[in-house]
Design a protein around this motif. Structure first.
Motif, PDB file in Angstrom:
ATOM      1  N   THR A 319      34.418  44.817  35.720  1.00  0.00           N
ATOM      2  CA  THR A 319      33.493  44.249  34.752  1.00  0.00           C
ATOM      3  C   THR A 319      33.854  42.814  34.390  1.00  0.00           C
ATOM      4  OG1 THR A 319      34.809  45.343  33.042  1.00  0.00           O
ATOM      5  CG2 THR A 319      32.805  46.456  33.765  1.00  0.00           C
ATOM      6  N   ARG A 320      35.087  42.396  34.689  1.00  0.00           N
ATOM      7  CA  ARG A 320      35.478  41.006  34.468  1.00  0.00           C
ATOM      8  C   ARG A 320      36.676  40.679  35.340  1.00  0.00           C
ATOM      9  NH1 ARG A 320      37.557  37.861  28.962  1.00  0.00           N
ATOM     10  NH2 ARG A 320      38.053  35.930  30.050  1.00  0.00           N
ATOM     11  N   ARG A 321      36.731  39.432  35.803  1.00  0.00           N
ATOM     12  CA  ARG A 321      37.846  38.933  36.601  1.00  0.00           C
ATOM     13  C   ARG A 321      38.584  37.853  35.810  1.00  0.00           C
ATOM     14  NH1 ARG A 321      36.506  39.565  42.715  1.00  0.00           N
ATOM     15  NH2 ARG A 321      34.978  41.253  42.633  1.00  0.00           N
ATOM     16  N   TYR A 322      39.891  37.754  36.054  1.00  0.00           N
ATOM     17  CA  TYR A 322      40.749  36.855  35.284  1.00  0.00           C
ATOM     18  C   TYR A 322      41.663  36.077  36.229  1.00  0.00           C
ATOM     19  CZ  TYR A 322      39.635  40.326  31.634  1.00  0.00           C
ATOM     20  OH  TYR A 322      38.999  41.190  30.770  1.00  0.00           O
ATOM     21  N   ALA A 323      42.056  34.882  35.796  1.00  0.00           N
ATOM     22  CA  ALA A 323      43.131  34.155  36.467  1.00  0.00           C
ATOM     23  C   ALA A 323      44.467  34.726  36.007  1.00  0.00           C
ATOM     24  CB  ALA A 323      43.051  32.670  36.140  1.00  0.00           C
ATOM     25  N   LEU A 324      45.528  34.465  36.765  1.00  0.00           N
ATOM     26  CA  LEU A 324      46.849  34.935  36.367  1.00  0.00           C
ATOM     27  C   LEU A 324      47.231  34.396  34.985  1.00  0.00           C
ATOM     28  CD1 LEU A 324      49.473  36.445  37.008  1.00  0.00           C
ATOM     29  CD2 LEU A 324      50.276  34.381  38.213  1.00  0.00           C
ATOM     30  N   THR A 325      46.814  33.168  34.676  1.00  0.00           N
ATOM     31  CA  THR A 325      47.128  32.572  33.377  1.00  0.00           C
ATOM     32  C   THR A 325      46.401  33.271  32.224  1.00  0.00           C
ATOM     33  OG1 THR A 325      45.394  30.936  33.789  1.00  0.00           O
ATOM     34  CG2 THR A 325      47.667  30.305  34.317  1.00  0.00           C
ATOM     35  N   GLU A 326      45.433  34.131  32.547  1.00  0.00           N
ATOM     36  CA  GLU A 326      44.683  34.876  31.525  1.00  0.00           C
ATOM     37  C   GLU A 326      45.170  36.317  31.408  1.00  0.00           C
ATOM     38  OE1 GLU A 326      40.231  33.113  31.582  1.00  0.00           O
ATOM     39  OE2 GLU A 326      40.868  33.992  33.492  1.00  0.00           O
ATOM     40  N   ILE A 327      46.389  36.591  31.848  1.00  0.00           N
ATOM     41  CA  ILE A 327      46.884  37.962  31.887  1.00  0.00           C
ATOM     42  C   ILE A 327      46.901  38.597  30.496  1.00  0.00           C
ATOM     43  CG2 ILE A 327      49.295  37.217  31.745  1.00  0.00           C
ATOM     44  CD1 ILE A 327      47.880  40.268  33.662  1.00  0.00           C
ATOM     45  N   ARG A 341      38.447  48.043  34.404  1.00  0.00           N
ATOM     46  CA  ARG A 341      39.656  47.770  35.195  1.00  0.00           C
ATOM     47  C   ARG A 341      39.727  46.269  35.432  1.00  0.00           C
ATOM     48  NH1 ARG A 341      43.540  51.708  35.727  1.00  0.00           N
ATOM     49  NH2 ARG A 341      44.889  51.362  37.522  1.00  0.00           N
ATOM     50  N   PRO A 342      40.453  45.534  34.606  1.00  0.00           N
ATOM     51  CA  PRO A 342      40.542  44.092  34.812  1.00  0.00           C
ATOM     52  C   PRO A 342      41.095  43.773  36.207  1.00  0.00           C
ATOM     53  CG  PRO A 342      41.441  44.701  32.678  1.00  0.00           C
ATOM     54  CD  PRO A 342      41.220  45.977  33.431  1.00  0.00           C
ATOM     55  N   LEU A 343      40.548  42.739  36.832  1.00  0.00           N
ATOM     56  CA  LEU A 343      41.022  42.296  38.138  1.00  0.00           C
ATOM     57  C   LEU A 343      41.580  40.887  38.001  1.00  0.00           C
ATOM     58  CD1 LEU A 343      41.159  42.989  41.215  1.00  0.00           C
ATOM     59  CD2 LEU A 343      39.086  41.603  41.454  1.00  0.00           C
ATOM     60  N   ILE A 344      42.849  40.704  38.360  1.00  0.00           N
ATOM     61  CA  ILE A 344      43.496  39.399  38.311  1.00  0.00           C
ATOM     62  C   ILE A 344      43.341  38.727  39.675  1.00  0.00           C
ATOM     63  CG2 ILE A 344      45.597  38.141  37.749  1.00  0.00           C
ATOM     64  CD1 ILE A 344      44.445  39.894  35.475  1.00  0.00           C
ATOM     65  N   GLU A 345      42.702  37.587  39.691  1.00  0.00           N
ATOM     66  CA  GLU A 345      42.528  36.816  40.935  1.00  0.00           C
ATOM     67  C   GLU A 345      43.715  35.866  41.052  1.00  0.00           C
ATOM     68  OE1 GLU A 345      38.618  35.093  40.395  1.00  0.00           O
ATOM     69  OE2 GLU A 345      37.733  36.715  41.580  1.00  0.00           O
ATOM     70  N   ILE A 346      44.634  36.220  41.928  1.00  0.00           N
ATOM     71  CA  ILE A 346      45.861  35.429  42.086  1.00  0.00           C
ATOM     72  C   ILE A 346      45.682  34.386  43.184  1.00  0.00           C
ATOM     73  CG2 ILE A 346      48.331  35.540  42.588  1.00  0.00           C
ATOM     74  CD1 ILE A 346      48.242  38.401  41.406  1.00  0.00           C
ATOM     75  N   ASP A 347      45.203  34.800  44.337  1.00  0.00           N
ATOM     76  CA  ASP A 347      44.846  33.861  45.415  1.00  0.00           C
ATOM     77  C   ASP A 347      43.693  34.449  46.224  1.00  0.00           C
ATOM     78  OD1 ASP A 347      44.595  32.028  47.409  1.00  0.00           O
ATOM     79  OD2 ASP A 347      46.695  32.040  48.025  1.00  0.00           O
ATOM     80  N   PRO A 348      42.449  34.264  45.723  1.00  0.00           N
ATOM     81  CA  PRO A 348      41.296  34.841  46.415  1.00  0.00           C
ATOM     82  C   PRO A 348      41.071  34.279  47.808  1.00  0.00           C
ATOM     83  CG  PRO A 348      40.749  34.223  44.153  1.00  0.00           C
ATOM     84  CD  PRO A 348      42.095  33.638  44.449  1.00  0.00           C
ATOM     85  N   THR A 349      41.697  33.130  48.138  1.00  0.00           N
ATOM     86  CA  THR A 349      41.498  32.547  49.470  1.00  0.00           C
ATOM     87  C   THR A 349      42.113  33.430  50.572  1.00  0.00           C
ATOM     88  OG1 THR A 349      43.544  31.242  49.417  1.00  0.00           O
ATOM     89  CG2 THR A 349      41.563  30.255  48.460  1.00  0.00           C
ATOM     90  N   LEU A 350      42.959  34.396  50.167  1.00  0.00           N
ATOM     91  CA  LEU A 350      43.563  35.268  51.177  1.00  0.00           C
ATOM     92  C   LEU A 350      42.573  36.290  51.718  1.00  0.00           C
ATOM     93  CD1 LEU A 350      47.064  35.913  49.569  1.00  0.00           C
ATOM     94  CD2 LEU A 350      46.482  34.348  51.422  1.00  0.00           C
TER      95      LEU A 350
END
Length: 351
Positions: A319-327, A341-350
């Protein structure tokens, strides 16, 4: 190979995690260095950060136990994965070495970590906590294969195995509960009842195939379930809300003479459940499960096939995605039921 990267570190209970630069140690035998793409956030991390597990003798330490990424380097003896492999990271032990816990070098000394952490840009993990990512599963969805999906679906597929015509109730519609609900749809169930206190989650459950939904903030779910089942209760109750009173409700909503209540949640460390022993001698059963009795090497392949066939619409959980800095915002939103289920986008380029 020396790697310096950002990680979320817990220094003190009930305080925000700190984003810091840490340095990974050289790999020991049985260890794998992974560059993280995504991480899920589980109530277990909320419990850790908020002191729900009691005193924490490992502070400072890193957190996170479900994610996806790409293997960068492998230690001596690792045979399951190679550099360049896309992998799932999870807390449930699979095949491979059960290597020692990790200590990273931080700004003021060492930072502890267990066999796997995922709130970080890189991770040194034990071989038995990584599983090759099956084809056809996107890297963001793959994060759910580390905890939410194998636990929730595992309860249904590995433990309950509901026969045709069964009645089931799922208490708590977070990542584990919704995964269980999806798995229930794989069986020919007569009734599938979803219980929660959030209208948005109940609507999601209805869209995923629940035959009835109950808002536990507005009515007694045990009474509602008994009314829906002719006064008997359900054949199977699955609980993942993380509250002792909800475990008790799930047990009370289970029928006598063969009904089974399975719970996977972890309430606060000082809390106990209270059950009527007469209900137990009347044939009700209650069972806790460690990770849905899942075997990552086997179950992840099975679940990936179901996902590819369109039977597990997992992306609906994000329902929402976050940067690592928004943990810290992700933890707060999960704690206060603003996210499934929050999803942390750490390196989406992978990928």
């Amino acid at each position: 190979m020396s790697v310096t990267f950002r990680a979320a570190v817990l220094h003190e209970l009930n305080q925000p995690l700190s984003i810091e630069t840490v340095e990974a140690p050289a790999l020991a035998a049985g260890q794998v260095l992974v560059k993280l793409a995504y991480s899920g956030v589980c109530h277990s991390q909320v419990m850790e950060a908020r002191g729900g597990r009691g005193p924490d003798r490992y502070l400072p330490h890193m957190l996170g136990h479900e994610g996806s990424g790409v293997v960068v380097e492998i230690g001596e003896g690792v045979a399951k994965v190679r550099p360049g492999d896309r992998v799932i990271l999870g807390w449930i032990k699979g095949a491979g070495a059960d290597a020692q816990g990790i200590r990273y070098k931080g700004r003021n000394g060492y930072i502890n970590a267990g066999a796997v952490t995922t709130f970080n840009e890189y991770a040194v993990v034990a071989e038995n906590r990584v599983t090759p990512l099956p084809p056809g599963v996107p890297m963001d969805v793959a994060a759910l294969f580390g905890c939410a999906l194998p636990v929730g679906a595992g309860i249904v597929i590995n433990i309950a195995k509901p026969p045709p015509g069964s009645t089931l109730a799922v208490f708590g519609l977070g990542g584990i509960g919704l995964s269980a609900l999806m798995a229930c749809k794989l069986f020919s169930c007569k009734q599938l009842i979803a219980v929660d206190v959030e209208p948005a989650k109940l609507e999601m459950a209805r869209e995923l195939g629940a035959t009835a939904v109950i808002d536990a903030s507005r009515s007694n779910p045990v009474e509602e379930i008994r009314a829906l089942t002719g006064g008997l209760g359900v054949d199977f109750a699955i609980e993942s809300a993380g509250l002792t009173r909800v475990i008790e409700q799930a047990f009370d909503a289970t029928r006598r003479f063969g009904g089974l209540c399975v719970f996977a949640s972890h309430p606060k460390s000082d809390e106990k459940i209270a059950l009527d022993p007469f209900e137990l001698i009347c044939g009700k059963r209650i069972l806790g499960t460690w990770g849905g009795d899942s075997r990552p090497g086997h179950d992840i392949e099975l679940l990936a096939g179901l996902y590819r066939d369109g039977k597990l619409p997992l992306a609906s959980m994000f329902t929402r995605r976050y940067a690592l800095t928004e943990i810290n915002a992700a933890l707060d939103d999960l704690e206060h039921r603003r996210s499934v289920r929050p999803l942390i986008e750490i390196d989406p380029t992978l990928g």
